[in-house]
Write a protein that holds these residues in place. Structure first.
Motif, PDB file in Angstrom:
ATOM      1  N   GLY A 117       0.838  -1.197   0.000  1.00 60.48           N
ATOM      2  CA  GLY A 117       0.000   0.000   0.000  1.00 60.48           C
ATOM      3  C   GLY A 117       0.867   1.240   0.000  1.00 60.48           C
ATOM      4  O   GLY A 117       2.007   1.209   0.463  1.00 60.48           O
ATOM      5  N   ARG A 118       0.323   2.297  -0.546  1.00 58.96           N
ATOM      6  CA  ARG A 118       1.083   3.549  -0.632  1.00 58.96           C
ATOM      7  C   ARG A 118       1.487   4.061   0.744  1.00 58.96           C
ATOM      8  O   ARG A 118       2.589   4.571   0.944  1.00 58.96           O
ATOM      9  CB  ARG A 118       0.248   4.598  -1.365  1.00 58.96           C
ATOM     10  N   ALA A 119       0.597   3.910   1.720  1.00 49.96           N
ATOM     11  CA  ALA A 119       0.894   4.408   3.067  1.00 49.96           C
ATOM     12  C   ALA A 119       2.097   3.684   3.677  1.00 49.96           C
ATOM     13  O   ALA A 119       2.909   4.309   4.365  1.00 49.96           O
ATOM     14  CB  ALA A 119      -0.325   4.271   3.975  1.00 49.96           C
ATOM     15  N   ILE A 120       2.234   2.399   3.418  1.00 52.12           N
ATOM     16  CA  ILE A 120       3.399   1.657   3.923  1.00 52.12           C
ATOM     17  C   ILE A 120       4.660   2.197   3.267  1.00 52.12           C
ATOM     18  O   ILE A 120       5.652   2.488   3.942  1.00 52.12           O
ATOM     19  CB  ILE A 120       3.248   0.145   3.681  1.00 52.12           C
ATOM     20  N   LEU A 121       4.649   2.355   1.957  1.00 57.90           N
ATOM     21  CA  LEU A 121       5.823   2.863   1.250  1.00 57.90           C
ATOM     22  C   LEU A 121       6.185   4.271   1.727  1.00 57.90           C
ATOM     23  O   LEU A 121       7.355   4.570   1.970  1.00 57.90           O
ATOM     24  CB  LEU A 121       5.591   2.842  -0.258  1.00 57.90           C
ATOM     25  N   ASP A 122       5.188   5.129   1.886  1.00 63.30           N
ATOM     26  CA  ASP A 122       5.432   6.499   2.343  1.00 63.30           C
ATOM     27  C   ASP A 122       6.050   6.522   3.736  1.00 63.30           C
ATOM     28  O   ASP A 122       7.021   7.236   3.986  1.00 63.30           O
ATOM     29  CB  ASP A 122       4.130   7.315   2.363  1.00 63.30           C
ATOM     30  N   ARG A 123       5.483   5.744   4.643  1.00 67.35           N
ATOM     31  CA  ARG A 123       5.969   5.750   6.032  1.00 67.35           C
ATOM     32  C   ARG A 123       7.372   5.155   6.140  1.00 67.35           C
ATOM     33  O   ARG A 123       8.205   5.670   6.892  1.00 67.35           O
ATOM     34  CB  ARG A 123       5.011   4.994   6.939  1.00 67.35           C
ATOM     35  N   VAL A 124       7.633   4.089   5.415  1.00 63.78           N
ATOM     36  CA  VAL A 124       8.965   3.478   5.459  1.00 63.78           C
ATOM     37  C   VAL A 124       9.996   4.451   4.886  1.00 63.78           C
ATOM     38  O   VAL A 124      11.065   4.651   5.470  1.00 63.78           O
ATOM     39  CB  VAL A 124       8.987   2.123   4.719  1.00 63.78           C
ATOM     40  N   GLU A 125       9.668   5.048   3.774  1.00 58.51           N
ATOM     41  CA  GLU A 125      10.561   6.014   3.142  1.00 58.51           C
ATOM     42  C   GLU A 125      10.899   7.160   4.113  1.00 58.51           C
ATOM     43  O   GLU A 125      12.073   7.532   4.262  1.00 58.51           O
ATOM     44  CB  GLU A 125       9.856   6.561   1.900  1.00 58.51           C
ATOM     45  N   THR A 126       9.904   7.691   4.777  1.00 61.53           N
ATOM     46  CA  THR A 126      10.106   8.788   5.728  1.00 61.53           C
ATOM     47  C   THR A 126      10.879   8.319   6.957  1.00 61.53           C
ATOM     48  O   THR A 126      11.843   8.962   7.374  1.00 61.53           O
ATOM     49  CB  THR A 126       8.741   9.381   6.148  1.00 61.53           C
ATOM     50  N   THR A 127      10.484   7.198   7.532  1.00 62.93           N
ATOM     51  CA  THR A 127      11.138   6.686   8.740  1.00 62.93           C
ATOM     52  C   THR A 127      12.619   6.425   8.511  1.00 62.93           C
ATOM     53  O   THR A 127      13.449   6.743   9.360  1.00 62.93           O
ATOM     54  CB  THR A 127      10.450   5.377   9.194  1.00 62.93           C
ATOM     55  N   LEU A 128      12.963   5.868   7.357  1.00 61.97           N
ATOM     56  CA  LEU A 128      14.357   5.524   7.075  1.00 61.97           C
ATOM     57  C   LEU A 128      15.133   6.657   6.401  1.00 61.97           C
ATOM     58  O   LEU A 128      16.337   6.536   6.182  1.00 61.97           O
ATOM     59  CB  LEU A 128      14.421   4.268   6.199  1.00 61.97           C
ATOM     60  N   GLY A 129      14.450   7.745   6.064  1.00 60.99           N
ATOM     61  CA  GLY A 129      15.115   8.873   5.415  1.00 60.99           C
ATOM     62  C   GLY A 129      15.599   8.529   4.018  1.00 60.99           C
ATOM     63  O   GLY A 129      16.634   9.010   3.572  1.00 60.99           O
ATOM     64  N   LEU A 130      14.826   7.706   3.305  1.00 63.59           N
ATOM     65  CA  LEU A 130      15.212   7.281   1.962  1.00 63.59           C
ATOM     66  C   LEU A 130      14.785   8.303   0.916  1.00 63.59           C
ATOM     67  O   LEU A 130      13.729   8.931   1.031  1.00 63.59           O
ATOM     68  CB  LEU A 130      14.587   5.930   1.617  1.00 63.59           C
ATOM     69  N   ARG A 131      15.612   8.433  -0.117  1.00 62.30           N
ATOM     70  CA  ARG A 131      15.241   9.259  -1.270  1.00 62.30           C
ATOM     71  C   ARG A 131      14.067   8.594  -1.997  1.00 62.30           C
ATOM     72  O   ARG A 131      13.895   7.374  -1.949  1.00 62.30           O
ATOM     73  CB  ARG A 131      16.416   9.377  -2.249  1.00 62.30           C
ATOM     74  N   LYS A 132      13.309   9.390  -2.713  1.00 64.22           N
ATOM     75  CA  LYS A 132      12.137   8.888  -3.453  1.00 64.22           C
ATOM     76  C   LYS A 132      12.505   7.782  -4.440  1.00 64.22           C
ATOM     77  O   LYS A 132      11.734   6.839  -4.625  1.00 64.22           O
ATOM     78  CB  LYS A 132      11.443  10.028  -4.203  1.00 64.22           C
ATOM     79  N   ASP A 133      13.674   7.878  -5.074  1.00 64.60           N
ATOM     80  CA  ASP A 133      14.043   6.884  -6.085  1.00 64.60           C
ATOM     81  C   ASP A 133      14.305   5.501  -5.498  1.00 64.60           C
ATOM     82  O   ASP A 133      14.268   4.509  -6.216  1.00 64.60           O
ATOM     83  CB  ASP A 133      15.258   7.355  -6.891  1.00 64.60           C
ATOM     84  N   LYS A 134      14.528   5.391  -4.199  1.00 63.77           N
ATOM     85  CA  LYS A 134      14.834   4.096  -3.592  1.00 63.77           C
ATOM     86  C   LYS A 134      13.628   3.157  -3.607  1.00 63.77           C
ATOM     87  O   LYS A 134      13.786   1.949  -3.602  1.00 63.77           O
ATOM     88  CB  LYS A 134      15.352   4.262  -2.158  1.00 63.77           C
ATOM     89  N   MET A 135      12.433   3.702  -3.632  1.00 61.34           N
ATOM     90  CA  MET A 135      11.205   2.887  -3.642  1.00 61.34           C
ATOM     91  C   MET A 135      10.518   2.913  -5.010  1.00 61.34           C
ATOM     92  O   MET A 135       9.371   2.520  -5.136  1.00 61.34           O
ATOM     93  CB  MET A 135      10.226   3.396  -2.583  1.00 61.34           C
ATOM     94  N   GLN A 136      11.224   3.354  -6.023  1.00 58.85           N
ATOM     95  CA  GLN A 136      10.628   3.529  -7.346  1.00 58.85           C
ATOM     96  C   GLN A 136      10.037   2.232  -7.901  1.00 58.85           C
ATOM     97  O   GLN A 136       8.927   2.224  -8.420  1.00 58.85           O
ATOM     98  CB  GLN A 136      11.669   4.081  -8.314  1.00 58.85           C
TER      99      GLN A 136
END
Length: 158
Positions: free
Chosen positions: A70-89
């Motif tokens: 789900g988008r919410a999981i991807l968004d939260r993980v990205e924010t929590t880990l401080g990942l750039r947007k391209d890492k979850m592309q």
């Protein structure tokens, strides 16, 4: 695959439930799943890398394959880990194209990353990087954490 672990987050037994019925396997997903995943993901990343004796920059030295639950999981993980947007592309593109296809989506994500890396003539199947992390989510709420070491791309070697 270098290592794999499975963790069931305490108190989440009813967060992802599968029931076999006449229509097939039906899943019920709790809306708090993204919160529980994001609260636990950083510790799992650190533990996995430490157990392998690795210290890597999460944005520069690791590729990421995340079950697009789900988008919410991807968004939260990205924010929590401080990942750039391209890492979850790759995971985001799969979510856009296919939605949450449960377990099969992580296999598709792995193949998509391999193909894209080969097309861009990167040195490895993992976006040109040697090391990566793969995460899957399942009933219980369980989190599968897999440390990957990417093989060289055959087109790069040629």
């Amino acid at each position: 695959m270098v290592s794999a672990s499975q963790d069931i987050i305490p108190g989440t037994e009813k967060m992802v439930e599968g029931n076999l019925c006449e229509e097939g396997l039906m899943y019920t997903l709790d809306p708090d799943n993204p919160l529980h995943v994001s609260r636990n993901i950083e510790g799992l990343v650190k533990r996995t890398l430490e157990q392998a004796g690795l210290t890597k920059d999460w944005n520069e030295e690791l590729f990421w394959l995340m079950h697009p639950g789900g988008r919410a999981i991807l968004d939260r993980v990205e924010t929590t880990l401080g990942l750039r947007k391209d890492k979850m592309q790759v995971s985001r593109e799969l979510m856009r194209q296919h939605g949450n296809t449960m377990s099969s989506c992580i296999i598709i994500a792995t193949e998509e990353m391999r193909r894209a890396s080969e097309k861009r003539v990167l040195p490895t199947a993992g976006e040109g990087l040697e090391w990566g992390l793969l995460f899957g989510f399942g009933p219980g709420l369980s989190i599968e954490t897999i440390l990957l070491r990417s093989p060289p791309n055959k087109t790069f070697l040629a």
